[in-house]
Design an enzyme around this catalytic site. Structure first.
Site, PDB file in Angstrom:
ATOM      1  NE  ARG A  16       6.695  85.178  -7.998  1.00 56.06           N
ATOM      2  CZ  ARG A  16       7.249  86.350  -7.708  1.00 56.06           C
ATOM      3  NH1 ARG A  16       8.544  86.522  -7.902  1.00 56.06           N
ATOM      4  NH2 ARG A  16       6.530  87.341  -7.257  1.00 56.06           N
TER       5      ARG A  16
ATOM      6  CE  LYS B  61      -1.126  63.740  -3.723  1.00 58.21           C
ATOM      7  NZ  LYS B  61      -2.133  62.632  -3.643  1.00 58.21           N
TER       8      LYS B  61
ATOM      9  CD  GLU C  48       1.093  53.968   0.287  1.00 59.74           C
ATOM     10  OE1 GLU C  48       0.696  53.866  -0.893  1.00 59.74           O
ATOM     11  OE2 GLU C  48       0.490  54.631   1.152  1.00 59.74           O
TER      12      GLU C  48
ATOM     13  CE  LYS D 273       2.989  58.327  -6.326  1.00 57.07           C
ATOM     14  NZ  LYS D 273       3.346  58.624  -4.915  1.00 57.07           N
TER      15      LYS D 273
ATOM     16  CD  GLU E 153      -4.944  63.068  -5.952  1.00 57.78           C
ATOM     17  OE1 GLU E 153      -4.752  61.970  -5.425  1.00 57.78           O
ATOM     18  OE2 GLU E 153      -4.828  64.140  -5.336  1.00 57.78           O
TER      19      GLU E 153
ATOM     20  NE  ARG F 153      -0.434  61.678  -8.278  1.00 59.55           N
ATOM     21  CZ  ARG F 153       0.634  62.449  -8.182  1.00 59.55           C
ATOM     22  NH1 ARG F 153       0.866  63.364  -9.112  1.00 59.55           N
ATOM     23  NH2 ARG F 153       1.484  62.326  -7.197  1.00 59.55           N
TER      24      ARG F 153
ATOM     25  CG  ASN G  70      -5.592  58.994  -2.900  1.00 57.29           C
ATOM     26  OD1 ASN G  70      -4.841  59.317  -1.989  1.00 57.29           O
ATOM     27  ND2 ASN G  70      -5.727  59.720  -3.990  1.00 57.29           N
TER      28      ASN G  70
ATOM     29  CG  HIS H 219      -4.280  56.385   0.854  1.00 55.80           C
ATOM     30  ND1 HIS H 219      -3.932  55.213   0.215  1.00 55.80           N
ATOM     31  CD2 HIS H 219      -3.106  56.979   1.203  1.00 55.80           C
ATOM     32  CE1 HIS H 219      -2.603  55.114   0.172  1.00 55.80           C
ATOM     33  NE2 HIS H 219      -2.091  56.161   0.768  1.00 55.80           N
TER      34      HIS H 219
ATOM     35  CG  HIS I 255      -5.861  59.626   4.860  1.00 56.10           C
ATOM     36  ND1 HIS I 255      -5.930  60.250   3.634  1.00 56.10           N
ATOM     37  CD2 HIS I 255      -4.559  59.261   4.998  1.00 56.10           C
ATOM     38  CE1 HIS I 255      -4.745  60.258   3.068  1.00 56.10           C
ATOM     39  NE2 HIS I 255      -3.893  59.662   3.879  1.00 56.10           N
TER      40      HIS I 255
ATOM     41  CG  HIS J 225       0.433  56.628   5.838  1.00 54.35           C
ATOM     42  ND1 HIS J 225      -0.777  57.262   5.657  1.00 54.35           N
ATOM     43  CD2 HIS J 225       0.864  56.285   4.581  1.00 54.35           C
ATOM     44  CE1 HIS J 225      -1.073  57.311   4.368  1.00 54.35           C
ATOM     45  NE2 HIS J 225      -0.098  56.721   3.697  1.00 54.35           N
TER      46      HIS J 225
END
Length: 367
Positions: A124, A146, A188, A228, A238, A242, A246, A249, A253, A266
Site C-alpha cells: 500500500r 504520475k 519537454e 512544472k 491533474e 496541470r 500536456n 501531447h 500521442h 516521444h
C-alpha cells in the site's frame, strides 16, 4: 562538479527536492543515506542502463555504506505492462521490502513510471527515489508523481499518483545519451516555456543548440522543472491547470500511436505536436502566426522536427490521427480536449475542440 541547482516541489508534507547538475548524485549523499535504514538500496533498472551506469551508481552508494540490491528488467515499453508490474512487485516482496525503506528508479521514463507504480501499490505504498538517466525523464516523468503502465487501450492508462521522495537529475548520467535522445528530451524543456514562461523561451531561442550542453543545459533543466513544480503544487492530480503540461501531447500521442514501433521518439512526437498546437491556434485566430512560426523555427534550430513530414515515419492518415485524439485521457464528455495557445508563454485549455475543423486542419498539414 558544477554548481548544484536545487528545485523544491512544494507539496506540504510530501514536498521533495530535485537536484540538478553535474555531480548531483555525489552531492545527494547525506540525503540518500537516510532513506535506507536497513543498509541496502533496492534499485530497479533495465539491462541497458545497468550496463552503462549500475557499477558507477553502486560504487557511489557503497561510499555511503549502502549495499545495492538490483532488480533488472528488459529495456523498452514492453516492460511497462501488467506483466512487468507484477514482476517488479514480486521482486520487491521477495526481498521483503519494508515501508521504511525507499526504492531507487535508475533509468528513463519507462523505469521511473514502472518503479513508481510498483512502489505505490506494494504494501500500500513505499517510498521511491528517481535517478533519471535521460534528459526527457529528468525534465518530465521523474517530477510530479504520475506513475503508470501501458495497457491495450493506450499508454499510461493504468497508474497512480505517487510522489518520489527525492529526484537526482545528474548531468553526468547523460554523457552516454545519443544526440537524438538528448534533442528529444529538450522538447519537454521548451514546452514549459511555451506554456507559461515567455522570457524563458526568449533565452532558449537566443541560445539555440548551445542550450543542449553544460551549465546552459543545467539552467534550462532547472527552469523547466521549477515551472512544472509550480503547476504540480497547484494541481497535483491533474484536475485543472496541470492539464496545460500536456501541450503538444494530444497531437503527439496520436503520432506515437499510429507510427510503427520505435520509429519515432516521444520527444519528437511532442515537438511536432507542439508546433501543430501553435499552428492550429494560429489557424483559429487565437494566436499570432508569427509566434507559431517562431516555435517551429526554434524546434528546427535545435534539430527537432516541427511538422509531420519531418518525422522518421511519414505515412499518416488525418482521420486515424483524430480518432486517436478521441482516446486522450484529458477528454471529457466525449469531446476532444486540446491545449492551445494565445501567444508564446500563454497556453490555455479548450475542452471541446471542433472535430470537423480539426480534421480539416490535419488534412492540410499532411498534404
Amino acid at each position: 562538479m558544477s554548481e548544484i541547482l536545487r528545485v523544491n516541489v512544494g507539496l506540504g508534507e510530501r514536498a521533495y527536492d530535485v537536484l540538478v547538475g553535474s555531480g548531483a548524485l555525489a552531492a545527494a549523499g547525506a540525503e540518500l543515506g537516510e532513506r535506507f535504514p536497513r543498509g541496502r538500496a533496492i534499485l530497479v533498472t533495465d539491462r541497458h542502463v545497468a550496463n552503462l551506469h549500475l557499477e558507477r551508481v553502486s560504487d557511489q552508494l557503497a561510499g555511503l555504506g549502502l549495499r545495492v540490491d538490483p532488480i533488472i528488467v528488459e529495456p523498452g515499453e514492453t516492460s511497462k505492462s501488467w506483466a512487468g508490474l507484477e514482476s517488479v512487485v514480486d521482486a520487491l516482496l521477495d526481498r521483503n521490502v519494508e515501508r521504511s525503506e525507499a526504492i531507487i528508479a535508475l533509468g528513463g521514463g519507462v523505469i521511473g513510471d514502472l518503479t513508481g507504480f510498483a512502489a505505490a501499490v506494494t504494501k500500500r505504498g513505499v517510498d521511491f527515489i528517481q535517478i533519471p538517466t535521460t534528459l526527457l525523464a529528468q525534465v518530465d516523468s521523474s517530477v510530479g508523481g504520475k506513475t503508470g503502465i501501458n495497457t491495450r487501450h493506450g499508454k499510461n492508462f493504468a497508474g497512480a499518483f505517487h510522489q518520489p521522495r527525492l529526484v537526482i537529475a545528474d548531468r553526468d548520467l547523460l554523457a552516454t545519451l545519443p544526440d537524438r535522445e538528448r534533442r528529444a528530451g529538450y522538447a519537454e524543456i521548451v514546452k514549459a516555456a511555451l506554456i507559461g514562461d515567455a522570457p524563458l523561451f526568449d533565452r532558449l531561442e537566443a541560445a539555440g543548440k548551445d542550450v543542449l550542453d553544460g551549465a546552459a543545459l543545467d539552467a534550462a533543466v532547472a527552469a523547466a522543472i521549477a515551472f512544472k513544480a509550480r503547476i504540480v503544487a497547484e494541481d497535483e492530480r491533474e484536475g485543472g491547470v496541470r492539464a496545460l503540461l500536456n501541450l503538444g501531447h494530444t497531437f503527439g500521442h496520436a503520432f506515437e500511436a499510429d507510427a510503427p514501433k520505435d520509429m519515432i521518439r516521444h520527444g519528437e512526437a511532442v515537438a511536432v505536436g507542439t508546433a501543430l498546437a501553435f499552428a492550429y491556434s494560429a489557424h483559429r485566430g487565437d494566436c499570432p502566426a508569427v509566434d507559431a512560426n517562431r516555435v517551429s523555427a526554434h524546434l528546427r534550430a535545435v534539430g527537432l522536427p516541427a511538422s509531420p513530414a519531418e518525422l522518421a515515419h511519414t505515412d499518416w492518415d488525418a482521420a486515424s490521427l483524430v480518432d486517436r485524439m478521441r482516446d486522450d485521457k484529458k477528454n471529457r464528455d466525449g469531446r476532444i480536449t486540446l491545449i492551445l495557445a494565445r501567444a508564446i508563454g500563454d497556453a490555455w485549455i479548450d475542452p471541446a475542440a471542433d472535430e470537423a475543423d480539426l480534421l480539416a486542419f490535419m488534412e492540410t498539414q499532411l498534404s
